[in-house]
Design a protein around this motif. Structure first.
Motif, PDB file in Angstrom:
ATOM      1  N   HIS A  93       0.779  -1.237   0.000  1.00  0.00           N
ATOM      2  CA  HIS A  93       0.000   0.000   0.000  1.00  0.00           C
ATOM      3  C   HIS A  93       0.808   1.284   0.000  1.00  0.00           C
ATOM      4  O   HIS A  93       1.874   1.357   0.613  1.00  0.00           O
ATOM      5  CB  HIS A  93      -0.909   0.045   1.238  1.00  0.00           C
ATOM      6  N   LEU A  94       0.256   2.263  -0.656  1.00  0.00           N
ATOM      7  CA  LEU A  94       0.630   3.650  -0.442  1.00  0.00           C
ATOM      8  C   LEU A  94      -0.276   4.139   0.677  1.00  0.00           C
ATOM      9  O   LEU A  94      -1.485   3.885   0.643  1.00  0.00           O
ATOM     10  CB  LEU A  94       0.342   4.517  -1.671  1.00  0.00           C
ATOM     11  N   ILE A  95       0.263   4.836   1.635  1.00  0.00           N
ATOM     12  CA  ILE A  95      -0.544   5.300   2.757  1.00  0.00           C
ATOM     13  C   ILE A  95      -0.377   6.804   2.923  1.00  0.00           C
ATOM     14  O   ILE A  95       0.746   7.301   3.027  1.00  0.00           O
ATOM     15  CB  ILE A  95      -0.118   4.589   4.056  1.00  0.00           C
ATOM     16  N   CYS A  96      -1.481   7.504   2.931  1.00  0.00           N
ATOM     17  CA  CYS A  96      -1.416   8.960   3.086  1.00  0.00           C
ATOM     18  C   CYS A  96      -1.187   9.321   4.553  1.00  0.00           C
ATOM     19  O   CYS A  96      -1.926   8.894   5.431  1.00  0.00           O
ATOM     20  CB  CYS A  96      -2.674   9.633   2.572  1.00  0.00           C
ATOM     21  N   LEU A  97      -0.158  10.115   4.787  1.00  0.00           N
ATOM     22  CA  LEU A  97       0.210  10.493   6.156  1.00  0.00           C
ATOM     23  C   LEU A  97      -0.798  11.446   6.753  1.00  0.00           C
ATOM     24  O   LEU A  97      -0.856  11.622   7.968  1.00  0.00           O
ATOM     25  CB  LEU A  97       1.590  11.158   6.163  1.00  0.00           C
ATOM     26  N   ASN A  98      -1.591  12.069   5.924  1.00  0.00           N
ATOM     27  CA  ASN A  98      -2.565  13.013   6.454  1.00  0.00           C
ATOM     28  C   ASN A  98      -3.915  12.364   6.707  1.00  0.00           C
ATOM     29  O   ASN A  98      -4.395  12.337   7.834  1.00  0.00           O
ATOM     30  CB  ASN A  98      -2.709  14.184   5.494  1.00  0.00           C
ATOM     31  N   CYS A  99      -4.517  11.780   5.682  1.00  0.00           N
ATOM     32  CA  CYS A  99      -5.872  11.262   5.850  1.00  0.00           C
ATOM     33  C   CYS A  99      -5.895   9.759   6.107  1.00  0.00           C
ATOM     34  O   CYS A  99      -6.937   9.201   6.426  1.00  0.00           O
ATOM     35  CB  CYS A  99      -6.734  11.594   4.627  1.00  0.00           C
ATOM     36  N   GLY A 100      -4.752   9.087   5.956  1.00  0.00           N
ATOM     37  CA  GLY A 100      -4.701   7.651   6.234  1.00  0.00           C
ATOM     38  C   GLY A 100      -5.228   6.775   5.115  1.00  0.00           C
ATOM     39  O   GLY A 100      -5.207   5.555   5.207  1.00  0.00           O
ATOM     40  N   LYS A 101      -5.687   7.408   4.059  1.00  0.00           N
ATOM     41  CA  LYS A 101      -6.214   6.664   2.925  1.00  0.00           C
ATOM     42  C   LYS A 101      -5.135   5.783   2.302  1.00  0.00           C
ATOM     43  O   LYS A 101      -3.969   6.146   2.289  1.00  0.00           O
ATOM     44  CB  LYS A 101      -6.733   7.664   1.887  1.00  0.00           C
ATOM     45  N   THR A 102      -5.536   4.612   1.817  1.00  0.00           N
ATOM     46  CA  THR A 102      -4.537   3.723   1.227  1.00  0.00           C
ATOM     47  C   THR A 102      -4.837   3.427  -0.236  1.00  0.00           C
ATOM     48  O   THR A 102      -5.988   3.430  -0.659  1.00  0.00           O
ATOM     49  CB  THR A 102      -4.474   2.371   1.966  1.00  0.00           C
ATOM     50  N   TYR A 103      -3.793   3.170  -0.990  1.00  0.00           N
ATOM     51  CA  TYR A 103      -3.893   2.825  -2.398  1.00  0.00           C
ATOM     52  C   TYR A 103      -3.052   1.577  -2.622  1.00  0.00           C
ATOM     53  O   TYR A 103      -1.913   1.526  -2.154  1.00  0.00           O
ATOM     54  CB  TYR A 103      -3.325   3.950  -3.257  1.00  0.00           C
ATOM     55  N   LYS A 125       7.272  -6.706   4.973  1.00  0.00           N
ATOM     56  CA  LYS A 125       6.432  -5.523   5.127  1.00  0.00           C
ATOM     57  C   LYS A 125       6.963  -4.475   4.173  1.00  0.00           C
ATOM     58  O   LYS A 125       8.159  -4.173   4.192  1.00  0.00           O
ATOM     59  CB  LYS A 125       6.574  -5.051   6.581  1.00  0.00           C
ATOM     60  N   PHE A 126       6.115  -3.959   3.339  1.00  0.00           N
ATOM     61  CA  PHE A 126       6.536  -2.889   2.428  1.00  0.00           C
ATOM     62  C   PHE A 126       5.426  -1.858   2.390  1.00  0.00           C
ATOM     63  O   PHE A 126       4.309  -2.156   1.978  1.00  0.00           O
ATOM     64  CB  PHE A 126       6.813  -3.455   1.030  1.00  0.00           C
ATOM     65  N   GLU A 127       5.738  -0.673   2.866  1.00  0.00           N
ATOM     66  CA  GLU A 127       4.733   0.385   2.922  1.00  0.00           C
ATOM     67  C   GLU A 127       5.347   1.688   2.465  1.00  0.00           C
ATOM     68  O   GLU A 127       6.468   2.021   2.826  1.00  0.00           O
ATOM     69  CB  GLU A 127       4.240   0.582   4.360  1.00  0.00           C
ATOM     70  N   VAL A 128       4.594   2.405   1.663  1.00  0.00           N
ATOM     71  CA  VAL A 128       5.069   3.690   1.160  1.00  0.00           C
ATOM     72  C   VAL A 128       4.195   4.793   1.740  1.00  0.00           C
ATOM     73  O   VAL A 128       2.967   4.744   1.629  1.00  0.00           O
ATOM     74  CB  VAL A 128       5.011   3.739  -0.381  1.00  0.00           C
TER      75      VAL A 128
ATOM     76  N   VAL B 115       4.387   4.697  -8.730  1.00  0.00           N
ATOM     77  CA  VAL B 115       3.524   5.474  -7.855  1.00  0.00           C
ATOM     78  C   VAL B 115       2.726   6.449  -8.716  1.00  0.00           C
ATOM     79  O   VAL B 115       3.276   7.066  -9.612  1.00  0.00           O
ATOM     80  CB  VAL B 115       4.384   6.260  -6.836  1.00  0.00           C
ATOM     81  N   PRO B 116       1.433   6.576  -8.432  1.00  0.00           N
ATOM     82  CA  PRO B 116       0.606   7.533  -9.197  1.00  0.00           C
ATOM     83  C   PRO B 116       1.209   8.940  -9.127  1.00  0.00           C
ATOM     84  O   PRO B 116       1.739   9.330  -8.087  1.00  0.00           O
ATOM     85  CB  PRO B 116      -0.734   7.503  -8.455  1.00  0.00           C
TER      86      PRO B 116
END
Lengths: 140, 140
Positions: A93-103, A125-128, B115-116
């Motif tokens: 996942h890509l994880i937004c540091l602000n809203c926590g939304k994941t892609y 574990k691989f997280e961006v 990444v988008p």
DNA sequence: GTATCTGCAAACCATTTGCATTCAG
DNA sequence: CTGAATGCAAATGGTTTGCAGATAC
């Protein structure tokens, strides 16, 4: 994405009773695109239930996690929850540091990673982390 | 790897006083190849200092982390510490689930990760868990 | 009706803080 | 000597547990 009813029926199928709180909880996670901390959940639920207690929130989060409905991840700031990914193929996942939304990221780095013969790999574990389109004000 | 004296002199250079406990702490981390929990540290230190208190351990871990001597990572089981990697080039780790020992991986998955456009990447985490040669009894 | 849920209070654990004493410089 | 480090006790924050009353089925 799963909708509220999907989650409810999965809970029900597992023998859980469908209380108002659990419906609200299901709705919250169905509508939240990202990770939520127990406190996030408590704050949201608190808007609907005046006498809400933290322990019930924890209990329900734990039950739903044990049933595989939610997944739990450790961040620097503590534990957070989101709907368990139902996609079959392994992904990250890509994880937004602000809203926590994941892609989702389909790419898995393990394929390219050279590991010594003697090391038996069990998991990885691989997280961006970064800022999504909507949150791109960022910090610097 | 850094030896005990290296660590001590870095602490000293930063204006910290070199107490017996800090020497022992430096030695512990110099000799430990992997991650240690505060409790691990407390237990080890406790063997040498009868009146040892947990808060001093925490204080020293925190100070050494703020000085960049130690690095702190969140695992499922909680926070752990190890010597901060001094290698200049960015890298990741294989981590043994049994002994906590780490091995560097030079490969960084970010190069391959699509990444988008709209997502602004800030940082990432890539960790591989398993059992090292010495611990390969494992669980399954 | 009965077992499960809930809220409350209290327990628990990891971590932090205030303060007086001790100790490195 | 002086300020920093330590140990103690107590506070804190997050999470769990026991129990009695409420509620889904």
């Amino acid at each position: 994405m799963q909708n509220t009813e999907d989650i409810i029926s999965r809970l029900s199928a597992q023998g859980l009773r469908i209380t108002d709180q659990r419906k609200t909880l299901a709705r919250l996670f169905a509508e939240s695109p990202g990770y939520l901390s127990p406190k996030d959940v408590y704050d949201y639920m608190g808007k609907y239930y005046s006498g809400l207690s933290f322990d019930t929130v924890y209990r329900n989060l734990r039950v739903m996690e044990e049933l595989g409905v939610l997944e739990q991840v450790m961040f620097e700031e503590g534990v957070k929850f989101k709907l368990h990914c139902r996609e079959h193929d392994h992904h990250h996942h890509l994880i937004c540091l602000n809203c926590g939304k994941t892609y989702p990221i389909t790419y898995c780095p393990m394929e390219q990673t050279a590991v010594p013969d003697r090391f038996r790999v069990v998991r990885h574990k691989f997280e961006v982390f970064g800022y999504c389109e909507d949150c791109s004000e960022g910090d610097n």
